[in-house]
Enzyme design. Structure first.
Site, PDB file in Angstrom:
ATOM      1  N   ARG A  37       0.827  -1.219   0.000  1.00 45.46           N
ATOM      2  CA  ARG A  37       0.000   0.000   0.000  1.00 45.46           C
ATOM      3  C   ARG A  37       0.861   1.269   0.000  1.00 45.46           C
ATOM      4  NH1 ARG A  37      -5.281  -1.396   3.854  1.00 45.46           N
ATOM      5  NH2 ARG A  37      -6.456  -2.462   2.220  1.00 45.46           N
ATOM      6  N   LYS A 198     -16.995 -18.625   3.313  1.00 40.65           N
ATOM      7  CA  LYS A 198     -18.423 -18.615   3.628  1.00 40.65           C
ATOM      8  C   LYS A 198     -19.270 -17.955   2.563  1.00 40.65           C
ATOM      9  CE  LYS A 198     -18.482 -18.977   8.566  1.00 40.65           C
ATOM     10  NZ  LYS A 198     -18.921 -18.361   9.812  1.00 40.65           N
ATOM     11  N   GLY A 355      -8.435  -9.017   0.440  1.00 38.95           N
ATOM     12  CA  GLY A 355      -7.274  -9.358   1.262  1.00 38.95           C
ATOM     13  C   GLY A 355      -6.720 -10.755   1.004  1.00 38.95           C
ATOM     14  N   GLY A 378     -12.242  -4.804   1.673  1.00 36.97           N
ATOM     15  CA  GLY A 378     -13.681  -4.554   1.793  1.00 36.97           C
ATOM     16  C   GLY A 378     -14.227  -3.658   0.691  1.00 36.97           C
TER      17      GLY A 378
END
Ligand code: 3PG
Ligand code: MG
Length: 399
Positions: A37, A198, A355, A378
């Site tokens: 980053r 999930k 991520g 996100g």
């Protein structure tokens, strides 16, 4: 894509430029463990400084919950940032008020200053208007280069764009341009690869994607829920049985939209969730009761490869298996390398983010072989879900 302005549209010489970046980087014992980053945002800071701006860098770090937390100070980021920029970076122990104001006043054109963690003030996350004022007085122009935080409507990502002339930095610009090509107005056919543990965290994503892409590859633990929903025994695999009906609805929606949904045809099973656990490849219909699915099998990877080879655009979020445990990384690594090859041959535009996804691509040694790899977790997911990101919306409004 609606238009936003970039650094090209502004004259920054001698101006105080507030640059919102995302220095929320992984750290261990005060050391940065992944500087991606920092490296990706440095060109914006360097360009502004080279153009004679007084560069004031704003960032959050972690989730200190509105109060100073020593371990979440941005001070340890001063040296790594200076090293990447190849020039000194000053630091102020507060992001607003007298300390920040004095540090900004001391800047000469071309200087770079980093302010302390924005989230040490609870008003940042509340997008508090008085706090926005206190940030705004520090600058003449606002540059948002934090795509990975653009899903937050905070003072430094949203509020401030309504107060100062606001433009996108180079990283924000690159992220938005890449995402536009991948899902906004892509060349077809488009394939999406969606994995992860999930299905509950990816329902909105899958529901949105089936209407947008031509092929949808479903992998990772979440594929088990789809297999179970179709009456296939998944043994003791991770499986959200209560979401079986939802999984079937997604498959039906895909069919209606003429999106081909692809599930594994063979799987790698083991008795325990452990690196190098005894394992075997079985047909997807042959998972033993006492075993769990930890990866897609080689036949599935070959099938996915063929389907991807028939597409010209690919967007990827989520690993296909338990890639952090050898040898259950094979499916993800194999497919990632296949995508990298097609990309290098100029046959595929490939964009990935999230991520775990970036970690999996790095593990496969291909994170620089995709067309574009996002710095966002996100925010990338929300963007793929078709959501409006408040930080991006504010830049478009300001344009
Ligand atoms: C991230 O690392 O995903 C961004 O920096 C956003 O952080 P947050 O989820 O704490 O808002
Ligand atoms: Mg996050």
């Amino acid at each position: 894509m609606p238009k936003f302005k970039t650094i090209d549209a502004i004259n920054v010489s001698g101006k105080r430029v507030l640059v919102r970046v995302d220095l929320n980087v992984p750290m261990k014992n005060g050391q940065v463990t992944d500087a991606t980053r920092i490296e990706r945002v440095a060109p914006t800071i360097a360009e502004l400084a080279a153009k004679g701006a007084k560069v004031v860098v704003l960032s959050h770090f972690g989730r200190p919950d509105g109060k100073p937390v020593a371990e979440m100070s941005l001070r340890p980021l001063v040296e790594p940032l200076a090293a990447v920029l190849g020039k000194p970076v000053a630091f102020a122990e507060d992001c607003i008020g007298p300390l920040a104001e004095a540090a900004v006043l001391a800047l000469k054109p071309g200087d770079v200053l980093l302010l302390e963690n924005l989230r040490f003030h609870k008003e940042e996350e509340r997008n508090d208007s008085a706090f926005v004022d206190k940030l705004s007085v520090l600058g003449d122009i606002y540059v948002n280069d934090a795509f990975s935080t653009a899903h937050r409507a905070h003072a430094s990502t949203e509020g401030i764009a309504n107060r100062l002339p606001a433009v996108a930095g180079r990283l924000m610009q690159a992220e938005l341009e890449a995402l536009e090509k991948a899902l906004g107005t892509p060349k077809r056919p488009v394939c999406a690869v969606v994995g992860g543990a999930k299905v509950s965290s990816k329902l909105e994503l899958l529901g949105h994607l089936v209407a947008k892409v031509d092929r949808l590859i479903i992998g990772g633990g979440m594929a088990n829920t789809f297999l179970h929903a179709q009456g296939i025994n998944v043994g003791k695999s991770l499986c959200e049985k209560d979401l079986a009906a939802t999984a079937l609805e997604i498959l039906e929606k895909a069919k209606q939209a003429k999106c081909v949904a692809l599930l594994p045809t063979d799987v790698v099973v083991a008795g325990e969730f452990k690196a190098n656990a005894a394992h075997k490849v079985v047909d997807v219909h042959a998972c033993p009761d006492d075993q769990m699915i930890l990866d897609v099998g080689p036949q599935s990877v070959a099938l996915y490869q063929r389907e991807i080879a028939g597409c010209v655009t690919l967007v990827w979020n989520g690993p296909l298996g338990a890639f952090e445990l050898a040898p259950f990384d094979a499916g993800t690594t194999g497919l990632a390398q296949g995508v990298a090859s097609l990309t290098l041959e100029g046959k595929l535009l490939s964009v990935a983010g999230g991520g775990d996804t970036v970690a999996a691509l790095a593990h496969a040694g291909v994170e620089d072989k995709f067309t574009y790899v996002s710095t966002a977790g996100g925010a990338f997911l929300e963007w793929m879900e078709g959501k409006t990101l408040p930080g991006v919306a504010a830049l478009i409004r300001a344009a």
